[in-house]
Design a protein around this motif. Structure first.
Motif, PDB file in Angstrom:
ATOM      1  N   GLN A  44       0.829  -1.201   0.000  1.00 14.55           N
ATOM      2  CA  GLN A  44       0.000   0.000   0.000  1.00 14.55           C
ATOM      3  C   GLN A  44       0.870   1.261   0.000  1.00 14.55           C
ATOM      4  OE1 GLN A  44      -3.055  -0.833  -0.454  1.00 14.55           O
ATOM      5  NE2 GLN A  44      -3.625   1.302  -0.768  1.00 14.55           N
ATOM      6  N   THR A  45       1.937   1.223   0.786  1.00 16.59           N
ATOM      7  CA  THR A  45       2.826   2.385   0.876  1.00 16.59           C
ATOM      8  C   THR A  45       3.563   2.617  -0.439  1.00 16.59           C
ATOM      9  OG1 THR A  45       3.159   1.755   3.174  1.00 16.59           O
ATOM     10  CG2 THR A  45       4.609   3.456   2.297  1.00 16.59           C
ATOM     11  N   GLU A  46       4.037   1.527  -1.047  1.00 17.82           N
ATOM     12  CA  GLU A  46       4.711   1.664  -2.344  1.00 17.82           C
ATOM     13  C   GLU A  46       3.758   2.226  -3.397  1.00 17.82           C
ATOM     14  OE1 GLU A  46       8.094  -1.863  -2.079  1.00 17.82           O
ATOM     15  OE2 GLU A  46       6.043  -2.375  -2.635  1.00 17.82           O
ATOM     16  N   LEU A  47       2.486   1.807  -3.316  1.00 13.16           N
ATOM     17  CA  LEU A  47       1.478   2.332  -4.242  1.00 13.16           C
ATOM     18  C   LEU A  47       1.290   3.835  -4.060  1.00 13.16           C
ATOM     19  CD1 LEU A  47      -1.533  -0.136  -4.525  1.00 13.16           C
ATOM     20  CD2 LEU A  47       0.022   0.636  -6.299  1.00 13.16           C
ATOM     21  N   LEU A  48       1.235   4.258  -2.786  1.00  9.86           N
ATOM     22  CA  LEU A  48       1.108   5.687  -2.493  1.00  9.86           C
ATOM     23  C   LEU A  48       2.305   6.446  -3.060  1.00  9.86           C
ATOM     24  CD1 LEU A  48      -0.106   5.896   1.223  1.00  9.86           C
ATOM     25  CD2 LEU A  48      -1.304   6.715  -0.824  1.00  9.86           C
ATOM     26  N   TYR A  49       3.471   5.846  -2.883  1.00 10.38           N
ATOM     27  CA  TYR A  49       4.697   6.463  -3.383  1.00 10.38           C
ATOM     28  C   TYR A  49       4.659   6.561  -4.908  1.00 10.38           C
ATOM     29  CZ  TYR A  49       9.691   7.205  -4.262  1.00 10.38           C
ATOM     30  OH  TYR A  49      10.888   7.702  -4.704  1.00 10.38           O
ATOM     31  N   PHE A  50       4.234   5.477  -5.551  1.00 11.87           N
ATOM     32  CA  PHE A  50       4.137   5.485  -7.013  1.00 11.87           C
ATOM     33  C   PHE A  50       3.191   6.592  -7.476  1.00 11.87           C
ATOM     34  CE2 PHE A  50       2.335   4.096 -11.098  1.00 11.87           C
ATOM     35  CZ  PHE A  50       3.505   3.948 -11.828  1.00 11.87           C
ATOM     36  N   LYS A  51       2.065   6.701  -6.764  1.00 14.58           N
ATOM     37  CA  LYS A  51       1.070   7.711  -7.110  1.00 14.58           C
ATOM     38  C   LYS A  51       1.663   9.119  -7.016  1.00 14.58           C
ATOM     39  CE  LYS A  51      -3.864   8.226  -6.390  1.00 14.58           C
ATOM     40  NZ  LYS A  51      -5.025   7.867  -5.593  1.00 14.58           N
ATOM     41  N   SER A  52       2.459   9.352  -5.970  1.00 18.07           N
ATOM     42  CA  SER A  52       3.037  10.690  -5.823  1.00 18.07           C
ATOM     43  C   SER A  52       4.117  10.943  -6.879  1.00 18.07           C
ATOM     44  CB  SER A  52       3.574  10.911  -4.400  1.00 18.07           C
ATOM     45  OG  SER A  52       4.803  10.253  -4.228  1.00 18.07           O
ATOM     46  N   LEU A  53       4.777   9.877  -7.337  1.00 18.81           N
ATOM     47  CA  LEU A  53       5.748  10.032  -8.430  1.00 18.81           C
ATOM     48  C   LEU A  53       5.032  10.402  -9.732  1.00 18.81           C
ATOM     49  CD1 LEU A  53       8.106   6.953  -7.845  1.00 18.81           C
ATOM     50  CD2 LEU A  53       8.640   9.354  -7.405  1.00 18.81           C
ATOM     51  N   VAL A  54       3.929   9.688 -10.008  1.00 19.91           N
ATOM     52  CA  VAL A  54       3.158   9.981 -11.226  1.00 19.91           C
ATOM     53  C   VAL A  54       2.652  11.421 -11.176  1.00 19.91           C
ATOM     54  CG1 VAL A  54       1.073   9.409 -12.533  1.00 19.91           C
ATOM     55  CG2 VAL A  54       2.497   7.583 -11.625  1.00 19.91           C
ATOM     56  N   GLU A  55       2.155  11.806 -10.000  1.00 18.18           N
ATOM     57  CA  GLU A  55       1.672  13.177  -9.802  1.00 18.18           C
ATOM     58  C   GLU A  55       2.790  14.188 -10.106  1.00 18.18           C
ATOM     59  OE1 GLU A  55      -1.416  14.156  -8.292  1.00 18.18           O
ATOM     60  OE2 GLU A  55      -0.931  16.292  -8.124  1.00 18.18           O
ATOM     61  N   GLY A  56       3.972  13.912  -9.555  1.00 11.89           N
ATOM     62  CA  GLY A  56       5.110  14.808  -9.756  1.00 11.89           C
ATOM     63  C   GLY A  56       5.524  14.889 -11.220  1.00 11.89           C
ATOM     64  N   ILE A  57       5.522  13.749 -11.886  1.00 10.00           N
ATOM     65  CA  ILE A  57       5.922  13.713 -13.296  1.00 10.00           C
ATOM     66  C   ILE A  57       4.893  14.443 -14.163  1.00 10.00           C
ATOM     67  CG2 ILE A  57       6.217  12.183 -15.296  1.00 10.00           C
ATOM     68  CD1 ILE A  57       7.449  10.105 -13.306  1.00 10.00           C
ATOM     69  N   MET A  58       3.610  14.162 -13.914  1.00  8.20           N
ATOM     70  CA  MET A  58       2.562  14.729 -14.768  1.00  8.20           C
ATOM     71  C   MET A  58       2.367  16.227 -14.543  1.00  8.20           C
ATOM     72  SD  MET A  58       1.741  12.344 -16.745  1.00  8.20           S
ATOM     73  CE  MET A  58       0.366  13.090 -17.643  1.00  8.20           C
ATOM     74  N   THR A  59       2.680  16.709 -13.336  1.00  8.14           N
ATOM     75  CA  THR A  59       2.421  18.123 -13.053  1.00  8.14           C
ATOM     76  C   THR A  59       3.709  18.950 -13.045  1.00  8.14           C
ATOM     77  OG1 THR A  59       2.523  17.732 -10.664  1.00  8.14           O
ATOM     78  CG2 THR A  59       0.355  17.605 -11.682  1.00  8.14           C
ATOM     79  N   SER A  60       4.802  18.379 -13.558  1.00  8.09           N
ATOM     80  CA  SER A  60       6.061  19.126 -13.580  1.00  8.09           C
ATOM     81  C   SER A  60       5.926  20.345 -14.495  1.00  8.09           C
ATOM     82  CB  SER A  60       7.197  18.224 -14.070  1.00  8.09           C
ATOM     83  OG  SER A  60       6.894  17.722 -15.351  1.00  8.09           O
ATOM     84  N   ASP A  61       6.669  21.395 -14.178  1.00  8.39           N
ATOM     85  CA  ASP A  61       6.574  22.644 -14.949  1.00  8.39           C
ATOM     86  C   ASP A  61       7.129  22.490 -16.355  1.00  8.39           C
ATOM     87  OD1 ASP A  61       5.510  23.903 -12.772  1.00  8.39           O
ATOM     88  OD2 ASP A  61       7.464  24.567 -12.015  1.00  8.39           O
ATOM     89  N   ASP A  62       6.711  23.359 -17.229  1.00  9.74           N
ATOM     90  CA  ASP A  62       7.279  23.509 -18.575  1.00  9.74           C
ATOM     91  C   ASP A  62       7.315  22.216 -19.386  1.00  9.74           C
ATOM     92  OD1 ASP A  62       7.831  26.143 -17.804  1.00  9.74           O
ATOM     93  OD2 ASP A  62       9.751  25.535 -16.928  1.00  9.74           O
ATOM     94  N   ASN A  63       6.288  21.396 -19.268  1.00 11.41           N
ATOM     95  CA  ASN A  63       6.227  20.150 -20.048  1.00 11.41           C
ATOM     96  C   ASN A  63       7.453  19.262 -19.888  1.00 11.41           C
ATOM     97  OD1 ASN A  63       3.708  20.625 -21.279  1.00 11.41           O
ATOM     98  ND2 ASN A  63       4.666  21.999 -22.770  1.00 11.41           N
ATOM     99  N   LYS A  64       8.028  19.248 -18.680  1.00 12.16           N
ATOM    100  CA  LYS A  64       9.213  18.408 -18.473  1.00 12.16           C
ATOM    101  C   LYS A  64       8.835  16.926 -18.440  1.00 12.16           C
ATOM    102  CE  LYS A  64      10.991  19.796 -14.707  1.00 12.16           C
ATOM    103  NZ  LYS A  64      11.806  19.904 -13.527  1.00 12.16           N
ATOM    104  N   PHE A  65       7.769  16.631 -17.754  1.00  7.94           N
ATOM    105  CA  PHE A  65       7.303  15.248 -17.598  1.00  7.94           C
ATOM    106  C   PHE A  65       8.385  14.311 -17.076  1.00  7.94           C
ATOM    107  CE2 PHE A  65       4.176  16.882 -20.699  1.00  7.94           C
ATOM    108  CZ  PHE A  65       3.032  16.651 -19.952  1.00  7.94           C
ATOM    109  N   TYR A  66       9.225  14.833 -16.193  1.00 12.12           N
ATOM    110  CA  TYR A  66      10.178  13.955 -15.511  1.00 12.12           C
ATOM    111  C   TYR A  66      10.502  14.525 -14.138  1.00 12.12           C
ATOM    112  CZ  TYR A  66      13.983  17.243 -16.715  1.00 12.12           C
ATOM    113  OH  TYR A  66      14.777  18.352 -16.834  1.00 12.12           O
ATOM    114  N   LEU A  67      11.081  13.667 -13.290  1.00 11.44           N
ATOM    115  CA  LEU A  67      11.611  14.088 -11.998  1.00 11.44           C
ATOM    116  C   LEU A  67      13.082  13.713 -11.979  1.00 11.44           C
ATOM    117  CD1 LEU A  67       8.888  12.663  -9.545  1.00 11.44           C
ATOM    118  CD2 LEU A  67       9.203  15.074 -10.135  1.00 11.44           C
TER     119      LEU A  67
END
Ligand SMILES: [Zn+2]
Ligand SMILES: [Zn+2]
Length: 234
Positions: A86-109
């Motif tokens: 469950q925790t890894e899933l939460l972590y994955f979700k926050s990574l996807v969130e970070g990637i998708m909402t990154s500034d300037d169309n970066k789409f990466y962390l």
């Protein structure tokens, strides 16, 4: 068609097929007499009853094809739930969130940004070390991909989590105007607003200069504010 269920079992067990793997697997189950397209159509027909589909995804940069079983009804990350805690899933979700909402169309962390995300989920036992282990399995299972140390969504995520991404990041997702696939690597014209995958661009462009194929304005690769690059670059 005989052997369809065995073939589907194999698809379920595999994470993702390359085109070559897909062809050799179909040959193993159906021989090489039946046309690939017919096998794909028959498989899709059988899968519909289970709410599944056989999706083909094209790598945004190389153009290589991959085949993945997808769940059309799934708008959550439940598809990862059998493998991760469950925790890894939460972590994955926050990574996807970070990637998708990154500034300037970066789409990466960056790797550091990705590790920092472990702090956001507020689980005391989940720290950098646990985050590193989780990241490694996300790479291994092809959910994430590292491009020169920049962490992006892998082809598997783009295919299997297509509905989740569209439902949750509708505003952030742009589609390639050539192939309609989600655009996280390629170009975005700041003049006419058209977005295009690197691969789709290279297929169509005969020009050495990087310019928009719609409005012929130069793509800007250097200005910080108006960078036309989508994703981590090539
Ligand atoms: Zn495209
Ligand atoms: Zn343009």
């Amino acid at each position: 068609m005989e052997n369809t269920s065995g073939f589907i079992q194999q698809c379920l067990a595999s994470k993702m097929f390359t085109e070559d793997e897909f062809v050799s697997t179909t040959t193993r189950f159906f021989g090489d007499e039946i046309e690939l397209n017919k096998i794909i159509q028959e498989t899709k027909k059988t899968l519909v009853d289970y709410g599944l589909d056989l999706a083909k995804i094209i790598d945004q940069v190389t153009g290589d094809a991959y085949y993945v079983l997808t769940n059309n009804k799934q708008d959550t990350l439940a598809t990862l739930a059998s493998k991760y805690t469950q925790t890894e899933l939460l972590y994955f979700k926050s990574l996807v969130e970070g990637i998708m909402t990154s500034d300037d169309n970066k789409f990466y962390l960056t790797y550091h940004e990705a590790l920092d995300k472990s702090g956001e989920i507020e689980v005391a036992t989940f720290r950098s070390k646990e985050a590193q282990t989780a990241l490694d399995s996300f790479f291994k299972d092809k959910w994430l991909e590292s491009v020169s140390g920049k962490i992006c969504l892998g082809n598997r995520s783009l295919a299997e989590l297509h509905k989740f991404l569209k439902d949750n990041y509708n505003e952030e997702t742009t589609e390639c105007y050539v192939c309609s696939g989600i655009l996280t690597r390629g170009w975005m014209c700041h003049y006419c607003g058209k977005g295009i995958h690197s691969f789709c661009y290279n297929q169509l462009s005969t020009n050495q200069n990087k310019e928009c194929l719609e409005c012929s304005k130069d793509f800007d690769q250097n200005s910080q504010e108006n960078d036309s690059v989508v994703g981590p670059g090539e």
